[in-house]
Design a protein around this motif. Structure first.
Motif, short mmCIF file in Angstrom:
data_model
loop_
_atom_site.label_atom_id
_atom_site.label_comp_id
_atom_site.label_asym_id
_atom_site.label_seq_id
_atom_site.Cartn_x
_atom_site.Cartn_y
_atom_site.Cartn_z
N ARG A 7 111.74 108.60 84.83
CA ARG A 7 112.59 107.67 84.35
C ARG A 7 112.21 106.39 84.64
NH1 ARG A 7 116.34 111.92 85.27
NH2 ARG A 7 116.71 110.80 87.36
N GLU A 10 109.40 104.84 82.86
CA GLU A 10 109.62 104.70 81.38
C GLU A 10 110.48 103.14 81.51
OE1 GLU A 10 111.76 107.62 79.89
OE2 GLU A 10 109.79 109.09 79.84
N ARG A 11 111.20 103.03 82.35
CA ARG A 11 112.21 101.99 82.53
C ARG A 11 111.33 100.73 82.81
NH1 ARG A 11 115.42 102.75 86.99
NH2 ARG A 11 116.04 104.74 86.13
N ASN A 12 110.40 100.59 83.72
CA ASN A 12 109.61 99.64 84.18
C ASN A 12 108.68 99.29 82.76
OD1 ASN A 12 110.64 99.30 86.48
ND2 ASN A 12 109.01 100.63 87.43
N TYR A 13 108.11 100.20 82.06
CA TYR A 13 107.35 100.25 80.96
C TYR A 13 108.17 99.36 79.79
CZ TYR A 13 104.24 101.08 77.01
OH TYR A 13 103.51 100.95 75.70
N ASP A 14 109.34 99.88 79.64
CA ASP A 14 110.31 98.88 78.58
C ASP A 14 110.23 97.55 79.00
OD1 ASP A 14 110.47 101.36 77.21
OD2 ASP A 14 112.28 101.91 77.97
N GLN A 15 110.62 97.44 80.26
CA GLN A 15 110.97 96.14 80.72
C GLN A 15 109.76 95.18 80.39
OE1 GLN A 15 112.17 96.48 84.94
NE2 GLN A 15 114.38 96.81 84.20
N SER A 17 107.47 95.70 78.46
CA SER A 17 107.02 95.44 76.92
C SER A 17 108.06 94.31 76.35
CB SER A 17 107.18 96.94 76.20
OG SER A 17 106.37 97.78 76.76
N LYS A 18 109.19 94.53 76.86
CA LYS A 18 110.07 93.31 76.47
C LYS A 18 109.47 91.84 76.89
CE LYS A 18 114.25 95.98 76.09
NZ LYS A 18 115.58 96.33 76.70
N GLN A 19 109.11 91.82 78.16
CA GLN A 19 108.58 90.63 78.59
C GLN A 19 107.31 90.04 77.93
OE1 GLN A 19 107.99 91.26 82.77
NE2 GLN A 19 110.12 91.02 83.23
N SER A 21 106.54 90.81 74.73
CA SER A 21 106.87 90.42 73.36
C SER A 21 107.48 89.10 73.48
CB SER A 21 107.78 91.63 72.68
OG SER A 21 109.12 91.70 73.41
N SER A 34 107.33 93.22 63.01
CA SER A 34 107.31 94.59 63.45
C SER A 34 106.21 95.55 62.90
CB SER A 34 108.61 95.24 62.77
OG SER A 34 108.53 95.30 61.46
#
Length: 174
Positions: A7, A10-15, A17-19, A21, A34
């Motif tokens: 978890r 995954e959370r770090n990966y999402d953060q 990815s957002k940064q 993008s 998209s």
């Protein structure tokens, strides 16, 4: 411990990815879509200026004699509306994985990388030449307010990825 670790990863990966993008989309003139393509937009200024010049000429030449003629003012309004449409409808170059796309003559035209002969970048312009008898695509900083420096950077990556020869300031001419 294992699930907690997954978890956290995954959370770090999402953060991250957002940064990433946000950083990539923050480049002026370049928009990531998209579907994985990049869209580089310009601004059409020639046609709106032409339309406004025609309206000004109509008003100067026929304004006093037309007076209260409603058809004259409908014509003036139509030209102003057309100038607004041309101003708001921005030209673009879409760069995909193995294709380039733009709007020409009112419709989207898509070209595969295998049909591109070369890409030439200069100071304030980008030209894309084709292997067939198609007309060359020409993107200019002066005519359509394209960010040609960013466009050249993105097209260099496209050319390296697809094997299309690229000439100009960013590369040595062979």
């Amino acid at each position: 411990m294992s699930r907690k670790w997954k978890r956290m990863v995954e959370r770090n990966y999402d953060q991250v990815s957002k940064q990433r993008s946000k950083q990539e989309s923050a480049l002026p003139g370049v928009k990531l879509l998209s579907d994985g393509t990049e869209m580089i937009r310009g601004r059409s200024i020639v046609m709106p200026i032409t339309m406004i010049a025609i309206v000004s000429m109509f008003i100067l030449v026929y304004g006093s004699s037309a007076g209260n003629d409603p058809l004259f003012w409908v014509t003036v309004g139509a030209y102003v509306f057309l100038a607004l449409v041309y101003f708001l409808r921005r030209p673009y170059l879409r760069i995909g994985r193995s294709f380039l796309s733009t709007r020409r003559m009112g419709r989207d035209q898509i070209v595969e990388a295998k049909d591109i002969a070369s890409i030439t970048c200069g100071d304030g312009y980008v030209a894309i030449d084709f292997k067939s008898k198609r007309r060359k695509w020409f993107f200019s900083r002066v005519m359509n307010r394209y960010p040609t420096d960013r466009m050249a950077e993105r097209l260099l990556l496209f050319a390296q990825r697809t094997g299309v020869p690229m000439y100009g300031e960013t590369t040595d001419k062979s």
